[in-house]
Motif scaffolding. Structure first.
Motif: not given
Length: 402
Positions: A118-142
């Protein structure tokens, strides 16, 4: 559009001696330059230059994914003072957590989304800053890779070498940047050590000792959502990873990307009543040809510290906080304290760095935030965890090519 240089060139005449003219003749020639035509051209030139400068100064459009990493609070506090990036959205499906940050930092409700699509469709960001748990990094980056979004995560890169390899595959497949933000990357004292090593002023480096940590996340009262995942072994293997990554990152940088030959580690829990499921203290020994590094991550220091000792056969350097060093060289009777030269943009802050990498003016390779560096960091941390589990030294193998 005709290129600016060609336009100006077409209006340039050869420099020649001034011609003779009568008093009534218009003064349109000055040293061979047609000033009337130049004056007519200036508005167009100014418009082109203004447009070019405006484009160059356009901030990078970034979005935040997750609010459960406590470092986000410091980031949002400092965010209004910078001009490198524009925050266009935040993904956080925990409504209570999102509301808390919205109120605390006076954020517009239109920034918040429940999922990345939803965010990408609405706002078209160029980069993502990730502030999840370290264990969630792979899922979010993929997920970000599927949208061709480059990513900067808080340290460390992820929770295992397998995850790191999967992240690297995603980055290569979708041609995105994956960067890792460490607080110590922006310490001028660490850059001064790097320069001393490169200049040969310390001689051959023989031993490095790195201290990182604080009194403990519970003791310093981190946010409850932060403490929850920091003490969950499935999401963060204790102080071993939380602070061991700093020394592994610095050592990989100082060693110019070389991986150690072996890793030996021990870890323990000195405060089981507070941290029953994860270690709160560890020691990691990295063996290189002719060099040994001892990393000492802990949640049991008397106070917060991030300092290093680097010993060569011509002298030593001991970092003191963000900007100072104690130095002593062969032939000197005592140490002296110096202040390191300030870091220069874009290598002076995470957002300067991110913007420079994204606009192509800086190549992320071999430095503290780079993916290639952090693949070796993950090798070290993975081997350290295995060494703790087995009680044995772990020999490192070359990273898989793919």
């Amino acid at each position: 559009m005709i290129p600016l240089e060609a336009t100006i060139r077409s209006r340039r005449v050869a420099i020649r001696r001034p011609c003779k003219r009568t008093r009534s003749e218009p003064s349109t020639i000055l040293d061979g330059i047609d000033t009337m035509r130049l004056l007519k051209l200036l508005p167009a030139v100014a418009l082109i230059l203004a447009s070019t400068l405006s484009y160059a100064q356009q901030p990078l459009r970034v979005a935040i994914y997750g609010l459960e990493h406590g470092h986000i609070a410091g980031f949002l506090h400092q965010f209004p003072q910078q001009h490198d990036v524009e925050l266009v959205g935040i993904v956080e499906d925990d409504k209570a957590l999102a509301n808390r940050y919205q109120q605390e930092f006076h954020l517009d409700s239109s920034l918040f989304y429940s999922n990345l699509d939803e965010l990408v469709s609405a706002k078209h960001p160029q980069a993502l800053l990730v502030y999840t748990s370290v264990g969630a990094h792979r899922r979010v980056i993929e997920m970000a890779a599927q949208h061709n979004l480059s990513v900067m995560v808080e340290k460390p890169l992820t929770i295992s070498l397998d995850d790191a390899l999967a992240i690297r595959r995603a980055a290569r497949a979708h041609n995105i940047q994956v960067l890792v933000n460490y607080e110590t990357t922006w310490y001028s004292s660490n850059k001064a050590v790097y320069d001393l090593i490169n200049q040969g002023k310390l001689g051959d480096v023989r031993k490095v000792v790195v201290h990182d940590g604080h009194e403990g996340p519970a003791e310093i009262h981190v946010q409850p959502e932060f403490l929850k995942w920091l003490t969950d072994p499935a999401l963060n293997p204790g102080a071993l990873y939380d602070f061991g990554c700093y020394g592994a990152d610095l050592m990989t940088w100082w060693m110019h990307g070389k991986a150690p030959i072996s890793v030996t580690a021990v870890a323990q829990t000195d405060k089981p009543a507070i941290y029953p499921n994860v270690n709160d203290d560890a020691t990691i020994i990295l063996q290189y040809p002719g060099v040994q590094a001892v990393l000492m991550p802990s949640w049991n220091w008397s106070f917060a510290r991030k300092d290093s000792e680097i010993y060569g056969n011509k002298g030593y350097a001991i970092t003191v906080g963000l900007t100072k060093l104690r130095l002593r060289f062969t032939g000197e009777k005592e140490a002296s304290e110096i202040t390191a030269d300030p870091l220069t943009p874009p290598n002076d802050s995470s957002l300067h760095y991110l913007a420079a990498v994204m606009n192509g003016s800086l190549k992320s390779e071999g430095d503290q935030a780079a993916l290639d560096t952090n693949m070796i960091v993950m090798q070290i941390l993975d081997a350290a965890r295995e060494s703790v589990r087995t009680g044995r030294t772990v020999k490192l193998k070359p990273l898989p090519v793919n």
